[in-house]
Scaffold this motif. Structure first.
Motif, PDB file in Angstrom:
ATOM      1  N   ALA A 112       0.863  -1.191   0.000  1.00 46.13           N
ATOM      2  CA  ALA A 112       0.000   0.000   0.000  1.00 46.13           C
ATOM      3  C   ALA A 112       0.890   1.229   0.000  1.00 46.13           C
ATOM      4  CB  ALA A 112      -0.919   0.015   1.219  1.00 46.13           C
ATOM      5  N   ALA A 113       0.816   2.002  -1.101  1.00 45.84           N
ATOM      6  CA  ALA A 113       1.636   3.208  -1.209  1.00 45.84           C
ATOM      7  C   ALA A 113       1.099   4.274  -0.248  1.00 45.84           C
ATOM      8  CB  ALA A 113       1.627   3.724  -2.645  1.00 45.84           C
ATOM      9  N   LEU A 114       2.020   4.927   0.433  1.00 49.11           N
ATOM     10  CA  LEU A 114       1.635   5.946   1.422  1.00 49.11           C
ATOM     11  C   LEU A 114       2.483   7.185   1.162  1.00 49.11           C
ATOM     12  CD1 LEU A 114      -0.076   6.589   3.919  1.00 49.11           C
ATOM     13  CD2 LEU A 114       1.839   5.811   5.320  1.00 49.11           C
ATOM     14  N   PRO A 115       1.870   8.273   0.749  1.00 54.13           N
ATOM     15  CA  PRO A 115       2.651   9.502   0.524  1.00 54.13           C
ATOM     16  C   PRO A 115       3.097  10.107   1.855  1.00 54.13           C
ATOM     17  CG  PRO A 115       0.311   9.944   0.235  1.00 54.13           C
ATOM     18  CD  PRO A 115       0.427   8.459   0.435  1.00 54.13           C
ATOM     19  N   THR A 131      -8.654  15.520  -3.526  1.00 55.12           N
ATOM     20  CA  THR A 131      -9.692  15.170  -4.504  1.00 55.12           C
ATOM     21  C   THR A 131      -9.395  13.852  -5.194  1.00 55.12           C
ATOM     22  OG1 THR A 131      -8.531  16.433  -6.219  1.00 55.12           O
ATOM     23  CG2 THR A 131     -10.147  17.618  -4.875  1.00 55.12           C
ATOM     24  N   SER A 132      -8.555  13.019  -4.589  1.00 60.12           N
ATOM     25  CA  SER A 132      -8.216  11.730  -5.201  1.00 60.12           C
ATOM     26  C   SER A 132      -9.421  10.809  -5.151  1.00 60.12           C
ATOM     27  CB  SER A 132      -7.032  11.109  -4.455  1.00 60.12           C
ATOM     28  OG  SER A 132      -5.914  11.968  -4.503  1.00 60.12           O
ATOM     29  N   PRO A 133      -9.435   9.791  -6.010  1.00 64.15           N
ATOM     30  CA  PRO A 133     -10.563   8.842  -5.995  1.00 64.15           C
ATOM     31  C   PRO A 133     -10.552   8.001  -4.728  1.00 64.15           C
ATOM     32  CG  PRO A 133      -8.890   8.182  -7.570  1.00 64.15           C
ATOM     33  CD  PRO A 133      -8.522   9.558  -7.134  1.00 64.15           C
ATOM     34  N   SER A 134     -11.654   7.278  -4.533  1.00 60.16           N
ATOM     35  CA  SER A 134     -11.831   6.496  -3.305  1.00 60.16           C
ATOM     36  C   SER A 134     -10.827   5.357  -3.208  1.00 60.16           C
ATOM     37  CB  SER A 134     -13.258   5.929  -3.245  1.00 60.16           C
ATOM     38  OG  SER A 134     -13.508   5.108  -4.392  1.00 60.16           O
ATOM     39  N   SER A 135     -10.343   4.827  -4.350  1.00 60.85           N
ATOM     40  CA  SER A 135      -9.375   3.729  -4.298  1.00 60.85           C
ATOM     41  C   SER A 135      -8.060   4.201  -3.666  1.00 60.85           C
ATOM     42  CB  SER A 135      -9.123   3.189  -5.711  1.00 60.85           C
ATOM     43  OG  SER A 135      -8.629   4.228  -6.549  1.00 60.85           O
ATOM     44  N   GLU A 189      -7.808   6.723  -1.589  1.00 64.98           N
ATOM     45  CA  GLU A 189      -8.107   6.974  -0.176  1.00 64.98           C
ATOM     46  C   GLU A 189      -8.090   5.675   0.614  1.00 64.98           C
ATOM     47  OE1 GLU A 189     -11.737   9.044   0.073  1.00 64.98           O
ATOM     48  OE2 GLU A 189     -10.976  10.928  -0.798  1.00 64.98           O
ATOM     49  N   ASP A 190      -8.641   4.620   0.019  1.00 64.99           N
ATOM     50  CA  ASP A 190      -8.610   3.336   0.716  1.00 64.99           C
ATOM     51  C   ASP A 190      -7.174   2.827   0.866  1.00 64.99           C
ATOM     52  OD1 ASP A 190     -11.312   3.457   0.855  1.00 64.99           O
ATOM     53  OD2 ASP A 190     -11.677   2.187  -0.908  1.00 64.99           O
ATOM     54  N   ALA A 191      -6.344   3.028  -0.162  1.00 69.61           N
ATOM     55  CA  ALA A 191      -4.937   2.607  -0.055  1.00 69.61           C
ATOM     56  C   ALA A 191      -4.217   3.389   1.037  1.00 69.61           C
ATOM     57  CB  ALA A 191      -4.238   2.784  -1.409  1.00 69.61           C
ATOM     58  N   ILE A 192      -4.500   4.701   1.124  1.00 68.12           N
ATOM     59  CA  ILE A 192      -3.871   5.513   2.182  1.00 68.12           C
ATOM     60  C   ILE A 192      -4.342   5.058   3.551  1.00 68.12           C
ATOM     61  CG2 ILE A 192      -3.751   7.831   3.138  1.00 68.12           C
ATOM     62  CD1 ILE A 192      -3.813   8.916   0.307  1.00 68.12           C
ATOM     63  N   SER A 193      -5.637   4.774   3.684  1.00 65.07           N
ATOM     64  CA  SER A 193      -6.164   4.309   4.975  1.00 65.07           C
ATOM     65  C   SER A 193      -5.543   2.976   5.354  1.00 65.07           C
ATOM     66  CB  SER A 193      -7.683   4.199   4.896  1.00 65.07           C
ATOM     67  OG  SER A 193      -8.266   5.439   4.601  1.00 65.07           O
ATOM     68  N   ALA A 194      -5.377   2.063   4.357  1.00 66.83           N
ATOM     69  CA  ALA A 194      -4.761   0.773   4.655  1.00 66.83           C
ATOM     70  C   ALA A 194      -3.306   0.945   5.072  1.00 66.83           C
ATOM     71  CB  ALA A 194      -4.873  -0.138   3.430  1.00 66.83           C
ATOM     72  N   GLY A 195      -2.564   1.831   4.339  1.00 63.50           N
ATOM     73  CA  GLY A 195      -1.177   2.070   4.712  1.00 63.50           C
ATOM     74  C   GLY A 195      -1.045   2.665   6.107  1.00 63.50           C
ATOM     75  N   LEU A 196      -1.908   3.619   6.449  1.00 61.63           N
ATOM     76  CA  LEU A 196      -1.876   4.193   7.791  1.00 61.63           C
ATOM     77  C   LEU A 196      -2.245   3.160   8.841  1.00 61.63           C
ATOM     78  CD1 LEU A 196      -3.461   7.723   7.172  1.00 61.63           C
ATOM     79  CD2 LEU A 196      -1.062   7.158   7.545  1.00 61.63           C
ATOM     80  N   GLY A 197      -3.147   2.235   8.503  1.00 63.96           N
ATOM     81  CA  GLY A 197      -3.467   1.163   9.437  1.00 63.96           C
ATOM     82  C   GLY A 197      -2.268   0.272   9.698  1.00 63.96           C
ATOM     83  N   TYR A 198      -1.498  -0.068   8.625  1.00 64.76           N
ATOM     84  CA  TYR A 198      -0.272  -0.857   8.819  1.00 64.76           C
ATOM     85  C   TYR A 198       0.738  -0.105   9.698  1.00 64.76           C
ATOM     86  CZ  TYR A 198      -1.877  -4.082   5.196  1.00 64.76           C
ATOM     87  OH  TYR A 198      -2.583  -4.998   4.482  1.00 64.76           O
ATOM     88  N   VAL A 199       0.909   1.193   9.417  1.00 65.15           N
ATOM     89  CA  VAL A 199       1.854   1.992  10.209  1.00 65.15           C
ATOM     90  C   VAL A 199       1.418   2.046  11.667  1.00 65.15           C
ATOM     91  CG1 VAL A 199       2.827   4.299  10.524  1.00 65.15           C
ATOM     92  CG2 VAL A 199       2.612   3.348   8.235  1.00 65.15           C
TER      93      VAL A 199
END
Length: 597
Positions: free
Chosen positions: A364-367, A374-378, A380-390
């Motif tokens: 999961a890429a995390l900036p 304004t990014s798409p929901s996909s 946002e879900d990748a960012i949420s998953a990456g933050l969950g891993y962190v």
């Protein structure tokens, strides 16, 4: 002011003009003044004066003899001689002067002025006699004495004058007057007055007409004042009589002796109280000193015991230091192993086509907190998953590295959150989500949650001795932390093998302090721990297989149906059966069950 109304209380000051220290030859000035009327009468008895012829204007000019007599003036002498003559004249006329006021001759003065120094005309300071008492303030006659002293001489009485205020002449001012020698000028409330100078009529005052009291009221006030003065005089007479009687009668020593005895008894009682307080204080100090001595003895005994303990512990100190060093090395090795395992479980790798310092965790890429809202929901879900891993990785590292995080993390995958218990916030708004829900408020709370997560990562890095350049680099900082914590020269210790001892309770029986399996095999647990090297050497693996059920052979393992059950057996005797009684023991672990239900 009318002459009959002038009193000594109206006198405010005195002036002395044209000081003269010489008297008329042979006679006093008073005698000359007294003989003036008789001289005038004698001249009248002698007859009319003789008549003379009138003189011309030329005969009125001064004669040459008079001009010769004027040759002794200061016109034709030298300046030095003139200066000496002037100084001599001033010294012969100037003096130090003061005056004193008396009600009667021979009595003490009611007022003494200051000393005027080296002058011929004196303006003495004003004074106020209204507080001197009615016997002084109501008088209209008094005696003034002028005292003078020239240089290097003693004080002498220059003038004694009896003054009647009712016979003074009014003066408008001190200017434009030729004062006779030793002329006295008196300052009253309404102006200046003198004896020698002629009287002048004062100008009427331009003032509005004021109401005054009636004659009867004034007479009543006068009678009342006379009564008061009589009462005061009576009081003074009675005081004088009482004092005379007391002086003639012998003093009675009994009251004085009684007062002295009462005062002595008071002093004795006071000293007795002070003595008792001092004795009590002495007893308290003695008790305090004794208690301190006992405490000192106990402290010295404790110091002796501590010194003995230290002496005895000197022998154990090298072994304890070696044990401490080995324990630290073991802890460091276990942390290295754990960090390597976490680095493999949560792989943080750079993104090939991304910007510099762009990493992904578990795919999961995390900036680095720099993304497009304004990014798409996909995305946002990748960012949420990456933050969950962190969040999950930071939550685990705080226990393994023994570093408490300032902001509590709640790892729930892509729905993780962080709690801020430090800032001044309402209790209902302290939980911040690590995922986007939509809306401006949600965006702000998500950004603040990401900031709190970065602060937790920074806390872990600082505890490990790392310097964080930018806390916004979430994955680079976390990867750097795992890299440093897993670095070392020694070999990484292996994970200790073995099952959970609590799962053996359904298959083991205690017999004489030894664990015995169902098939009668005896297992010793006193000297080895399941999963340790000693347990493996004693056949611990085989015993665990016997405890877990019958051993599955290779043929049975090869013939396994699709559900994972061997075809040659109907069941596997595991301790998870319904008939088995399980007991899970997790000594030394803490579980927060139901905290986020």
């Amino acid at each position: 002011m009318l002459p009959q109304n002038r009193r000594l209380r109206h006198l405010q000051g005195i002036y002395l003009r044209n000081l003269s220290l010489t008297r008329p030859h042979g006679r006093a000035a008073d005698d000359l003044e007294a003989d003036l009327p008789s001289a005038k009468l004698q001249a009248l008895h002698d007859g009319p004066p003789q008549l003379h012829h009138s003189h011309s204007s030329e005969s009125l000019l001064p004669s040459r003899a008079n001009s010769r007599q004027r040759s002794t003036t200061l016109a034709n002498i030298s300046p030095i001689t003139r200066q000496k003559q002037l100084e001599y004249t001033v010294e012969s006329r100037a003096a130090d002067v003061f005056f004193s006021l008396h009600c009667h001759d021979g009595e003490e003065p009611v007022y003494i002025s200051e000393v005027g120094e080296r002058a011929m005309n004196f303006n003495f300071r004003f004074f106020d006699l209204s507080q001197a008492g009615p016997t002084v303030t109501r008088r209209h006659q008094f005696i003034i004495k002028i005292w003078a002293k020239q240089k290097q001489r003693s004080w002498v009485l220059l003038l004694t004058e009896s003054v009647d205020l009712r016979s003074l002449n009014y003066l408008e001012s001190l200017r434009n007057h030729h004062f006779p020698p030793n002329c006295l000028v008196f300052q009253l409330l309404d102006g200046l007055y003198s004896f020698e100078l002629s009287s002048q009529t004062p100008e009427p005052k331009q003032a509005p007409t004021l109401p005054t009291s009636s004659y009867n009221a004034l007479m009543k006030l006068s009678n009342l004042d006379n009564s008061i003065q009589d009462a005061l005089a009576t009081r003074e007479a009675l005081t004088a009589q009482i004092n005379s009687l007391l002086d003639r009668s012998p003093p009675d020593a009994v009251p004085q002796a009684q007062d002295a005895a009462q005062l002595a008894s008071k002093y004795v009682a006071s000293q007795t109280r002070i003595l008792r307080a001092a004795q009590a204080r002495k007893a308290d100090l003695q008790a305090s000193i004794e208690a301190r001595r006992a405490a000192i003895r106990e402290g010295r005994a404790a110091q002796a015991r501590a010194a003995e303990d230290v002496k005895n512990a000197q022998a154990k100190l090298p072994a304890s230091l070696a044990l401490l060093s080995s324990t630290r090395e073991s802890i460091h090795g276990q942390r290295r192993r754990i960090c390597e395992d976490l680095a493999r479980i949560f792989p943080i790798v750079p993104v090939p086509s991304g910007a510099p310092l762009s990493f992904s965790i578990c795919g999961a890429a995390l900036p680095n907190t720099d993304y497009d809202p304004t990014s798409p929901s996909s995305i946002e879900d990748a960012i949420s998953a990456g933050l969950g891993y962190v969040a999950h990785l930071a939550h685990l590292l705080q226990f393994y590295l023994s570093v408490p995080l300032p902001y509590t993390l709640s790892p729930f995958g892509s729905r993780s959150s962080v709690r801020d218990d430090i800032s001044l916030l309402p209790d209902s708004q302290r939980e911040f989500p690590l995922f986007l829900r939509g809306g401006a408020t949600a965006q702000y709370r998500f950004d603040y949650a990401w900031f709190l997560l970065n602060k937790d990562v920074e806390t872990l890095c600082v505890a490990a001795g790392l310097k964080v350049v930018d806390i916004r680099h979430t994955l680079p900082n976390l990867k750097y932390l795992l890299y440093v914590c897993s670095a070392g020269r020694d070999e990484v210790p292996e994970r200790k093998r073995g099952g959970i001892r609590g799962l053996w309770a359904g298959r083991m029986k205690t017999k004489g302090g030894r664990l015995t399996a169902d098939d009668g095999a005896s297992i010793s647990t006193a000297g080895s721990r399941p999963g340790s090297a000693d347990s493996e050497a004693l056949g611990g693996a085989k015993q665990r297989e016997q405890l877990m059920g019958r051993v599955v052979s290779r043929e049975e393992r090869s013939s396994v149906d699709g559900k994972g059950i061997p075809s040659g057996s109907s069941t596997i005797g595991l301790p998870f059966d319904e008939s088995a009684k399980l007991s899970l023991r997790t000594k030394g672990m803490r579980e927060n069950i139901g905290a986020h239900a």
